[in-house]
Each structure stands twice: as structure tokens, then as C-alpha cells.
Design an enzyme around this catalytic site. Structure first.
Site, PDB file in Angstrom:
ATOM      1  N   MET A  77     -25.509  91.284 -11.619  1.00 22.24           N
ATOM      2  CA  MET A  77     -26.094  91.544 -12.936  1.00 22.24           C
ATOM      3  C   MET A  77     -25.027  92.163 -13.832  1.00 22.24           C
ATOM      4  SD  MET A  77     -29.885  93.078 -12.140  1.00 22.24           S
ATOM      5  CE  MET A  77     -30.489  92.694 -13.792  1.00 22.24           C
ATOM      6  N   SER A  78     -24.930  91.683 -15.043  1.00 19.52           N
ATOM      7  CA  SER A  78     -24.000  92.275 -16.003  1.00 19.52           C
ATOM      8  C   SER A  78     -24.519  93.634 -16.455  1.00 19.52           C
ATOM      9  CB  SER A  78     -23.839  91.355 -17.221  1.00 19.52           C
ATOM     10  OG  SER A  78     -23.292  90.120 -16.850  1.00 19.52           O
TER      11      SER A  78
END
Length: 227
Positions: A77-78
């Protein structure tokens, strides 16, 4: 034509990255708004509605609202501020009686796709697509979306309508190999996001999937997002 997609005021751009952490999802979104990463009210509402905690791997639950990227195996996940930039750059809008199609290449946990679905609403529920190369990530994605939907059902104060079953179509494969003459690609996607860095020489493989006046956002040849 390529533009830089993160258009927060210059005076806040140097301060916004990595500073939007919170102890809750609500606090995290408050910081994204405070630092000018998120400037659109409809994006802030969607980020509040789709709690990041449902999408992070179990072993990282305690870091769900930290403004940093999270990764376990192939599940990645960014950082929240990156999602804020992406969402603003996509120029999403929901208009009664119309729909907007969205293709998420490298759809990962499904977090971004659910936020987009929440913004676009039920009129666009059947034209949301995700392509992910790793089967186990798609499994994580489906489990995460189910947890989020269950949390929505349990929230008696929720007044917005959840798109039926969050009807996003996920497929396993390489987004660069999508046939522009098959399925929804024949019509073209109004918005495309590519989660992994793409080489500029491959850009045409996805821009050909855009509808007229469509928008594609992706890191190209570097970690910097372009539009």
C-alpha cells in the site's frame, strides 16, 4: 500531454509528505486536508468512509493510519498522502444519471478502487475494473473489501449508499497486455491509474485504452506521478 498531478500549493508541497499520520482514520484524513494534499470535499468524504485499516495486512494493523507505505510480501500500500495526490489528479466526479469508468492497473489491496467507487457512486458501480498480477493479492483484496462492506453495514450512522456489493471487477493479469478490442476496453476507460512505475515506451499500451478526454495517472520512469 503530461502534467505533474500533485497540485497542492507550493508552500505546502515540501511539508505534506509523510506528515499526515493519525491515530485513527478520521485524524489521518484531517491531516491530509490540513496539509493541502486533499482539497476536494468529496475526496475527503470518501477517504473518511473507506478506512485504511480494513485493507492493510493483519500484522501491520497498528500502522494503518501512519503516513507511510506498507508492504508484506506482494501486498503493498502506498502512503496516504500519495493516495491523496492520485485522487485529486484523477479529477473524479459523480453526476446523477451518468457514469464514469475506472481501470486500476496493479489494483493491489483494493483500497484505491473502493475510494473511487465511493466517490463515483452506484451509477458507476458496473464499470470499475482492477487488474493485479499476483493471485494472492487479489485474494487479500476480496477479503479486505468484504471487511470494509461489513463495517459499513454495522455503521448505523452511515447515510450514503454503498454501491451494491461494491461491484468492482478484479482480474489477474498484466495490465500492459489488455486487448483494446475486448470488453470495456473497446469503449475506453474514463480514468486509469497505474500503481507500478511504467516505462515511457510502454505508455501507449495504456493510453490507447482511454476514452476521449480520459485521464491516466502513473509513475513513469521514476517514482514521480505524472498525468
Amino acid at each position: 500531454h503530461i502534467d505533474p498531478p500533485c497540485t497542492a500549493p507550493k508552500e505546502v508541497q515540501s511539508n505534506m509528505a509523510w506528515r499526515s499520520s493519525g491515530s485513527t482514520n478520521e485524524e489521518m484524513v484531517d491531516k491530509l486536508v490540513e496539509y493541502g494534499v486533499v482539497r476536494s470535499a468529496h475526496i475527503a468524504r470518501a477517504l473518511r468512509r473507506v478506512d485504511r485499516v480494513h485493507f492493510v495486512p493483519e500484522e501491520l494493523q497498528g500502522q494503518a493510519h501512519s503516513d507511510q507505505p506498507l508492504k508484506v510480501g506482494n501486498v503493498h500500500m502506498s502512503a496516504p498522502h500519495m493516495y491523496g495526490c492520485i485522487l485529486e489528479a484523477l479529477e473524479l466526479e459523480s453526476n446523477p444519471g451518468t457514469s464514469m469508468s475506472f481501470l486500476n492497473v496493479g489494483s493491489g489491496t483494493g483500497y484505491l478502487s473502493c475510494i473511487v467507487a465511493s466517490i463515483l457512486g452506484p451509477n458507476s458501480a458496473d464499470v470499475q475494473y482492477g487488474v493485479e498480477i499476483h493471485e494472492e493479492v487479489i485474494e487479500h483484496c476480496h477479503a479486505s473489501i468484504e471487511k470494509w462492506l461489513q463495517s459499513q453495514e454495522a455503521d448505523t450512522d452511515e447515510t450514503e449508499v454503498v454501491p451494491p456489493k461494491c461491484n468492482i471487477h478484479f482480474a489477474q493479469g498484466n495490465g500492459l497486455n489488455i486487448d483494446p478490442m475486448q470488453g470495456e476496453a473497446r469503449i475506453g476507460f474514463d480514468r486509469i491509474y497505474v500503481g507500478a512505475t511504467m516505462r515511457s515506451r510502454d505508455l501507449h499500451k495504456l493510453t490507447r485504452l482511454l476514452s476521449p478526454n480520459g485521464i491516466l495517472v502513473s509513475p513513469i520512469d521514476s517514482d514521480d506521478l505524472v498525468k
